[in-house]
Design a protein around this motif. Structure first.
Motif, PDB file in Angstrom:
ATOM      1  N   LEU A  56      -2.360 -12.732 -31.573  1.00 56.39           N
ATOM      2  CA  LEU A  56      -3.232 -12.521 -30.270  1.00 56.39           C
ATOM      3  C   LEU A  56      -4.597 -12.621 -30.438  1.00 56.39           C
ATOM      4  CD1 LEU A  56      -0.895  -9.699 -31.518  1.00 56.39           C
ATOM      5  CD2 LEU A  56      -1.608  -8.948 -29.066  1.00 56.39           C
ATOM      6  N   PHE A  57      -5.364 -13.105 -29.343  1.00 55.65           N
ATOM      7  CA  PHE A  57      -6.853 -13.065 -29.511  1.00 55.65           C
ATOM      8  C   PHE A  57      -7.418 -12.557 -28.115  1.00 55.65           C
ATOM      9  CE2 PHE A  57      -4.932 -17.079 -27.895  1.00 55.65           C
ATOM     10  CZ  PHE A  57      -5.820 -17.642 -27.080  1.00 55.65           C
ATOM     11  N   ARG A  58      -8.647 -12.131 -28.216  1.00 52.60           N
ATOM     12  CA  ARG A  58      -9.333 -11.614 -27.049  1.00 52.60           C
ATOM     13  C   ARG A  58     -10.782 -12.585 -26.919  1.00 52.60           C
ATOM     14  NH1 ARG A  58     -12.720  -6.092 -26.114  1.00 52.60           N
ATOM     15  NH2 ARG A  58     -13.232  -6.448 -23.933  1.00 52.60           N
ATOM     16  N   ALA A  59     -11.050 -13.174 -25.758  1.00 54.42           N
ATOM     17  CA  ALA A  59     -12.386 -13.321 -25.359  1.00 54.42           C
ATOM     18  C   ALA A  59     -12.849 -12.525 -24.499  1.00 54.42           C
ATOM     19  CB  ALA A  59     -12.496 -15.029 -25.024  1.00 54.42           C
ATOM     20  N   PRO A  60     -13.721 -11.547 -24.892  1.00 56.13           N
ATOM     21  CA  PRO A  60     -14.308 -10.548 -23.844  1.00 56.13           C
ATOM     22  C   PRO A  60     -15.084 -11.149 -22.799  1.00 56.13           C
ATOM     23  CG  PRO A  60     -15.308 -10.328 -25.842  1.00 56.13           C
ATOM     24  CD  PRO A  60     -14.423 -11.235 -26.338  1.00 56.13           C
ATOM     25  N   ARG A  61     -15.658 -12.457 -23.060  1.00 47.20           N
ATOM     26  CA  ARG A  61     -16.587 -13.183 -22.056  1.00 47.20           C
ATOM     27  C   ARG A  61     -16.008 -14.525 -22.017  1.00 47.20           C
ATOM     28  NH1 ARG A  61     -22.743 -12.086 -22.923  1.00 47.20           N
ATOM     29  NH2 ARG A  61     -22.708 -13.105 -20.872  1.00 47.20           N
ATOM     30  N   ARG A  62     -14.934 -14.729 -21.647  1.00 45.95           N
ATOM     31  CA  ARG A  62     -14.478 -16.276 -21.321  1.00 45.95           C
ATOM     32  C   ARG A  62     -15.088 -16.795 -20.254  1.00 45.95           C
ATOM     33  NH1 ARG A  62      -8.183 -18.648 -20.629  1.00 45.95           N
ATOM     34  NH2 ARG A  62      -8.811 -20.544 -20.411  1.00 45.95           N
ATOM     35  N   LEU A  63     -15.935 -17.701 -20.692  1.00 43.32           N
ATOM     36  CA  LEU A  63     -16.762 -18.610 -19.311  1.00 43.32           C
ATOM     37  C   LEU A  63     -16.266 -19.285 -18.185  1.00 43.32           C
ATOM     38  CD1 LEU A  63     -19.604 -19.572 -22.008  1.00 43.32           C
ATOM     39  CD2 LEU A  63     -19.425 -17.317 -20.673  1.00 43.32           C
ATOM     40  N   ALA A  64     -16.868 -19.303 -17.108  1.00 41.26           N
ATOM     41  CA  ALA A  64     -16.407 -19.852 -15.978  1.00 41.26           C
ATOM     42  C   ALA A  64     -16.505 -21.735 -16.478  1.00 41.26           C
ATOM     43  CB  ALA A  64     -17.181 -19.793 -14.762  1.00 41.26           C
ATOM     44  N   SER A 119     -13.612 -19.710 -11.747  1.00 38.93           N
ATOM     45  CA  SER A 119     -15.017 -19.713 -11.023  1.00 38.93           C
ATOM     46  C   SER A 119     -16.129 -18.765 -11.560  1.00 38.93           C
ATOM     47  CB  SER A 119     -14.716 -19.524  -9.587  1.00 38.93           C
ATOM     48  OG  SER A 119     -14.219 -18.091  -9.404  1.00 38.93           O
ATOM     49  N   SER A 120     -15.436 -17.488 -12.430  1.00 44.04           N
ATOM     50  CA  SER A 120     -16.226 -16.444 -12.789  1.00 44.04           C
ATOM     51  C   SER A 120     -15.967 -16.185 -14.460  1.00 44.04           C
ATOM     52  CB  SER A 120     -16.302 -15.336 -12.061  1.00 44.04           C
ATOM     53  OG  SER A 120     -16.700 -15.454 -10.574  1.00 44.04           O
ATOM     54  N   GLU A 121     -16.690 -15.542 -15.056  1.00 42.55           N
ATOM     55  CA  GLU A 121     -16.383 -15.182 -16.373  1.00 42.55           C
ATOM     56  C   GLU A 121     -15.512 -14.104 -16.147  1.00 42.55           C
ATOM     57  OE1 GLU A 121     -18.996 -12.285 -18.571  1.00 42.55           O
ATOM     58  OE2 GLU A 121     -19.770 -14.095 -19.080  1.00 42.55           O
ATOM     59  N   VAL A 122     -14.383 -14.160 -17.344  1.00 42.55           N
ATOM     60  CA  VAL A 122     -13.374 -12.862 -17.541  1.00 42.55           C
ATOM     61  C   VAL A 122     -13.196 -12.335 -18.883  1.00 42.55           C
ATOM     62  CG1 VAL A 122     -12.225 -14.042 -15.483  1.00 42.55           C
ATOM     63  CG2 VAL A 122     -11.599 -14.665 -17.757  1.00 42.55           C
ATOM     64  N   ASP A 123     -12.752 -11.402 -18.811  1.00 41.24           N
ATOM     65  CA  ASP A 123     -12.289 -10.548 -20.014  1.00 41.24           C
ATOM     66  C   ASP A 123     -10.879 -10.952 -20.342  1.00 41.24           C
ATOM     67  OD1 ASP A 123     -11.596  -9.189 -22.462  1.00 41.24           O
ATOM     68  OD2 ASP A 123     -12.211  -7.308 -21.559  1.00 41.24           O
ATOM     69  N   PHE A 124     -10.517 -11.990 -21.275  1.00 42.24           N
ATOM     70  CA  PHE A 124      -9.505 -12.692 -21.499  1.00 42.24           C
ATOM     71  C   PHE A 124      -8.486 -12.158 -22.799  1.00 42.24           C
ATOM     72  CE2 PHE A 124      -7.034 -16.492 -23.276  1.00 42.24           C
ATOM     73  CZ  PHE A 124      -6.164 -16.722 -22.065  1.00 42.24           C
ATOM     74  N   LEU A 125      -7.446 -11.809 -22.630  1.00 41.62           N
ATOM     75  CA  LEU A 125      -6.339 -11.466 -23.578  1.00 41.62           C
ATOM     76  C   LEU A 125      -5.159 -12.253 -23.534  1.00 41.62           C
ATOM     77  CD1 LEU A 125      -5.846  -9.294 -26.090  1.00 41.62           C
ATOM     78  CD2 LEU A 125      -4.888  -7.928 -24.437  1.00 41.62           C
TER      79      LEU A 125
END
Length: 312
Positions: A56-64, A119-125
């Protein structure tokens, strides 16, 4: 467009029960996995954990940006946890899928190139299964058909992914992780097939199998057991032992082992002067805190109080 790593924090952590360095984590993930590719190629902040065979991994600010992923070994759930203005376009080999940036997930197949444009930054899990997680259901196939062709919004699946992510930080055994993984696999296979049917009443383990299982667990309580280990001990697949053990005892593999661990712990608390940390490790708990939490939840009292009451 390739992003520069300057100005971005890039970190990976391996959580309880066993802490590992970033290099050890990368070795554990191995080559040709989505988690390993993401870790190496994406420069923004990310946190990696293992829960049994799940990565598992999380990128709280995955960039556009636009991202491409080479073929990887395991099927993965790639979840957008945030709600943002904007859109996403993904392609997992079944055509381009466009969606808004609401809370949803995509199921990415193994062994195919994939792409994602944000197109926008997201919180990715993301949660990545081991390569053989679906083998009992899919055989040598490595895809879930229609699940790869559109965004998914099954709230139960998302809640399970969030639960595994949370519990991987607090301490989770392989058996607990295996149970949650099997539940996710079943949900995804069922959603992918209109003809999916639950098997008729599972056959309960017989007395010989139960005795063999009991002996195996008792002699391996200190180990980080998995459902595969239990099944192998009595000649069952992971699916068979889960359903057949429940039919015979009313418990899941995780509950069966937990009860044996607690019985051993009660015996040690009553008959020895071992420290709580020693008892925890001898009985297969990842830490004294994990031991105390499980003990209190199941028995309604703390290990310390149980020992005092027994010896008073």
């Amino acid at each position: 467009m390739k992003l520069s790593s300057s100005g971005f924090e890039h970190s990976a952590l391996r959580r309880q029960p066993v802490a590992q360095s970033n290099s050890t984590l990368t070795e554990r993930l191995g080559p040709d996995t989505f988690a390993e590719h993401f870790w190496r190629s994406c420069p923004f902040q990310q946190e990696h954990r293992m829960a049994g065979s799940l990565a598992l991994f999380r990128a709280p600010r995955r960039l556009a940006d636009h991202f491409s992923t080479p073929p990887v070994k395991g099927i993965s759930i790639r979840m957008n946890r945030s709600r943002r203005d904007g859109s996403k376009i993904v392609d997992y080999g079944a055509g381009r899928i466009r969606s808004s940036l609401d809370r949803h997930y995509n199921v990415a197949p193994a062994n195919l190139v994939s792409s994602c444009e944000l197109s926008s930054e997201v919180d990715f899990l993301a949660l990545e299964f081991s390569p053989d997680a679906f083998k009992e259901h899919l055989g040598d196939r490595s895809d879930l058909g229609r699940l790869h062709a559109e965004c998914q919004r099954d709230e139960l699946v998302m809640q399970l992914v969030e639960r595994i992510w949370q519990e991987s930080a607090e301490g989770i055994t392989r058996l607990e992780a295996d149970g949650l993984s099997i539940a996710l696999v079943t949900l995804l296979v069922r959603a992918s097939r209109s003809d999916f049917q639950r098997p008729d009443g599972p056959r309960a383990l017989n007395n010989r199998q139960l005795n063999r299982l009991f002996e195996y667990v008792e002699s391996h309580l200190a180990d980080d057991l998995s459902v595969v280990d239990l099944g192998r001990a009595i000649g069952c697949s992971t699916t068979e032992i889960t359903s057949s053990l429940r039919a015979a005892t009313g418990t899941s593999p995780w509950q069966f082992v937990l009860l044996r661990r607690l019985e051993r712990a009660k015996s040690l608390l009553a008959s020895s002067q071992h420290a709580m940390s020693e008892i925890a490790l001898e009985c297969g708990f990842s830490s004294s805190q994990h031991f105390a939490t499980a003990f209190k939840k199941q028995l309604g009292t703390t290990p310390g109080a149980y020992r005092r009451d027994w010896k008073s």
